[in-house]
Design a protein around this motif. Structure first.
Motif, short mmCIF file in Angstrom:
data_model
loop_
_atom_site.label_atom_id
_atom_site.label_comp_id
_atom_site.label_asym_id
_atom_site.label_seq_id
_atom_site.Cartn_x
_atom_site.Cartn_y
_atom_site.Cartn_z
N ARG A 139 -21.85 -1.19 -0.78
CA ARG A 139 -21.94 -2.57 -1.07
C ARG A 139 -20.64 -2.97 -1.85
NH1 ARG A 139 -28.01 -4.58 -1.28
NH2 ARG A 139 -27.32 -6.59 -0.69
N ASP A 140 -19.60 -2.38 -1.93
CA ASP A 140 -18.57 -2.68 -2.57
C ASP A 140 -17.50 -3.50 -1.74
OD1 ASP A 140 -16.26 -2.75 -4.17
OD2 ASP A 140 -16.22 -0.84 -4.78
N TYR A 141 -17.55 -4.59 -1.84
CA TYR A 141 -16.59 -5.61 -1.09
C TYR A 141 -15.15 -5.78 -1.56
CZ TYR A 141 -20.48 -5.81 2.29
OH TYR A 141 -21.57 -5.41 3.11
N GLN A 142 -14.77 -4.96 -2.75
CA GLN A 142 -13.50 -5.28 -3.00
C GLN A 142 -12.39 -4.95 -1.71
OE1 GLN A 142 -12.07 -6.06 -5.96
NE2 GLN A 142 -13.95 -6.35 -7.22
N ASP A 143 -11.43 -5.87 -1.75
CA ASP A 143 -10.55 -5.90 -0.64
C ASP A 143 -9.87 -4.55 -0.57
OD1 ASP A 143 -8.84 -6.66 -2.76
OD2 ASP A 143 -8.57 -8.81 -1.86
N VAL A 144 -9.39 -4.09 -1.55
CA VAL A 144 -8.32 -3.05 -1.58
C VAL A 144 -9.14 -1.65 -1.09
CG1 VAL A 144 -6.93 -3.71 -3.51
CG2 VAL A 144 -9.30 -2.61 -4.01
N HIS A 145 -10.38 -1.75 -0.57
CA HIS A 145 -11.22 -0.55 -0.16
C HIS A 145 -11.27 -0.78 1.47
CE1 HIS A 145 -11.77 0.65 -4.06
NE2 HIS A 145 -12.61 -0.24 -4.47
N HIS A 146 -10.66 -1.95 2.03
CA HIS A 146 -10.79 -2.18 3.27
C HIS A 146 -9.62 -2.75 3.92
CE1 HIS A 146 -12.34 -6.29 3.19
NE2 HIS A 146 -13.03 -5.67 2.19
N ASP A 147 -8.75 -3.58 3.15
CA ASP A 147 -7.88 -4.40 3.64
C ASP A 147 -6.52 -4.06 3.27
OD1 ASP A 147 -6.10 -6.53 4.05
OD2 ASP A 147 -7.72 -8.17 3.50
N ARG A 148 -5.74 -3.59 4.33
CA ARG A 148 -4.63 -2.67 3.88
C ARG A 148 -3.80 -3.69 3.25
NH1 ARG A 148 0.56 -1.27 5.41
NH2 ARG A 148 1.15 0.94 4.55
N GLU A 149 -3.56 -4.86 3.87
CA GLU A 149 -2.33 -5.91 3.51
C GLU A 149 -2.68 -6.44 1.68
OE1 GLU A 149 -2.34 -9.09 6.22
OE2 GLU A 149 -1.28 -8.17 7.72
N ALA A 150 -4.06 -6.58 1.74
CA ALA A 150 -4.35 -7.03 0.41
C ALA A 150 -3.98 -5.69 -0.71
CB ALA A 150 -6.05 -7.26 0.19
N ALA A 151 -4.20 -4.55 -0.34
CA ALA A 151 -4.04 -3.37 -1.20
C ALA A 151 -2.63 -3.56 -1.41
CB ALA A 151 -4.45 -2.20 -0.68
#
Length: 468
Positions: free
Chosen positions: A358-370
């Motif tokens: 339940r960790d929705y930090q975008d850097v863990h699923h959104d490459r553009e955001a990372a």
């Protein structure tokens, strides 16, 4: 900021240190669907988490949740409905000041008892520290440390977690510069191309469909490698192939150290692997420190692409088997080494682990955001690392070994297309109040270096006794 403004800002941040939040109730009770989701993401096969008949006969007498899930029941989710004021106010202030990126760096967890479906947790969070601004490879930022105490529906303490985060300004670190400097060196030479003939074409074609093929004489069924133009057993010229299981043992190996060839990755281990089918081939042993490679080690094939136009079969240690019965405390000695366990780091594992925790930090699923935050790709969160460590220990120690604590310090990130190899060794063993306790030192490394180092406390049954 001027030095005076920086000092005033830090004083504002530290004004919350030592204060506790109001008790926060978990949104959902401990439940089986979330446990299954977690076990699927981590590939955790411990039956006390998902096999009701087995769990009923175990020391738990019922299904339980993996201990490394402790934090997951209190995570806010994708839509935050509750706000932990102590940590939130500090993190909000840092966001407003431009420290918008975040990574977890350390975690210390203690598990007083395993959670069971139906338990309802309450968490109280305290801010325990805010560092001065530090200049790290990721960027300039502040380390923020928070501690959460967890209690069940009766008010009894069930565990606690201390988590250290780095809130940093994207684009201010040295990692992006290092990537640029590496790129400025120019294109890397490609590995030498193999010589492919009509007689060996089938061998190389197999890699494209994930098969390791062994030449077979269609007359006498003898297997040979490397491929030949005439069967050495019967003299026949009619050949086919057999698909190998891809499993074997290290027959011999060597580590060429000098001179280094730019096209190859180092450390570089050349091994002669004997396949289960009986033939041998020269290959590379990967995803393992060279000093841990051993003759007789069980290995399995992995198809790697050194460049877009080349696929090569290489070998890595086989995943250790899941232990069906629990290891006895008396059977463990200080210095015992746990078998190495390579874990392919895929985008699916990173995303599945983040959602399961339940960790929705975008850097863990959104490459553009990372990438916007100065990173080359999404990366694994600390909770997934903890879950994988829990799985590794459970596979080694058995289903009824109890994990009492887990301490992790993160180093280099786990990015997709890499492999993290977990290793460990028993550091100490002792008996307290009749309980057999051991401490295991853990290390998980990838091709960039150490991703995680830490320790875990386990309770094992003593001879003739069950774990309490």
């Amino acid at each position: 900021m001027t030095d005076a403004e920086r000092a005033a800002f830090l004083e504002q941040l530290r004004a919350q240190v030592g204060k506790a939040s109001q008790p926060e109730l978990a949104r959902d009770p401990v439940n089986q669907p979330m446990i299954r989701h977690w076990c699927d993401a981590m590939e955790d096969q411990n039956p006390v988490y998902t096999d009701a008949p087995f769990a009923a006969q175990s020391i738990h007498r019922t299904l339980v949740a993996p201990p490394a899930m402790l934090h997951a029941w209190m995570m806010p989710g994708n839509i935050s409905r509750q706000v932990r004021q102590r940590g939130k106010s500090v993190l909000s202030r840092l966001n407003a000041a431009g420290y918008t990126s975040v990574v977890a760096t350390n975690s210390e967890q203690e598990y007083l008892r395993y959670l069971k479906p139906g338990d309802v947790l309450t968490g109280v969070e305290s801010l325990t520290g805010v560092s001065e601004e530090k200049h790290t490879t990721l960027g300039a930022g502040h380390f923020v440390t928070m501690r959460t105490e967890y209690r069940d529906q009766t008010g009894a303490a069930v565990g606690h977690m201390q988590l250290r985060l780095l809130k940093f300004k994207p684009g201010t670190g040295s990692s992006a510069n290092a990537e640029g400097a590496e790129a400025a060196k120019g294109p890397r030479p490609v590995r030498p191309r193999p010589g492919i003939s009509r007689d060996t074409q089938f061998f190389w074609d197999g890699f494209k469909v994930g098969e390791l093929r062994i030449q077979r004489c269609n007359t006498c069924r003898t297997l040979h490698h490397p491929p030949m133009v005439r069967c050495p057993a019967c003299g026949g010229y009619d050949f086919g192939y057999q698909v190998s299981s891809g499993k074997g043992t290290v027959y011999s190996f060597v580590e060429p150290c000098h001179p280094k060839v730019p096209a190859f990755d180092y450390p570089y281990v050349v091994g002669l692997v004997e396949l289960e089918e009986g033939t041998r081939l020269i290959t590379n042993i990967v995803d393992l420190d060279p000093e841990r490679v051993a003759i007789g080690m069980r290995v399995e094939v992995v198809f790697q692409k050194p460049d877009p136009d080349l696929i090569l079969p290489m070998f890595r240690p086989q995943r250790p088997p899941h232990r069906q019965t629990t290891l006895s405390f008396d059977a463990v000695a200080v210095g015992d080494e746990l078998p190495p366990c390579p874990i392919p780091v895929t985008t699916r594992l990173i995303v599945a682990g983040a959602i399961a925790s339940r960790d929705y930090q975008d850097v863990h699923h959104d490459r553009e955001a990372a990438v916007e935050r100065g990173l080359p790709d999404i990366f694994m969160n600390i909770f997934t690392t903890g879950g994988l460590c829990g799985r590794y220990l459970s596979d080694w120690a058995g289903p009824e070994a109890l994990m009492r604590s887990l301490t992790m310090r993160l180093g280099v990130p786990n990015f997709p297309h890499d492999t993290m190899t977990l290793a460990g060794a028993v550091r100490s063993k002792s008996v307290h109040d009749g309980r057999g306790l051991i401490e295991v030192g853990l290390r998980g490394y990838n091709r960039r270096g150490d991703h995680v180092t830490g320790t875990a406390g386990l309770e094992l049954p003593r001879q003739g006794e069950a774990v309490r």
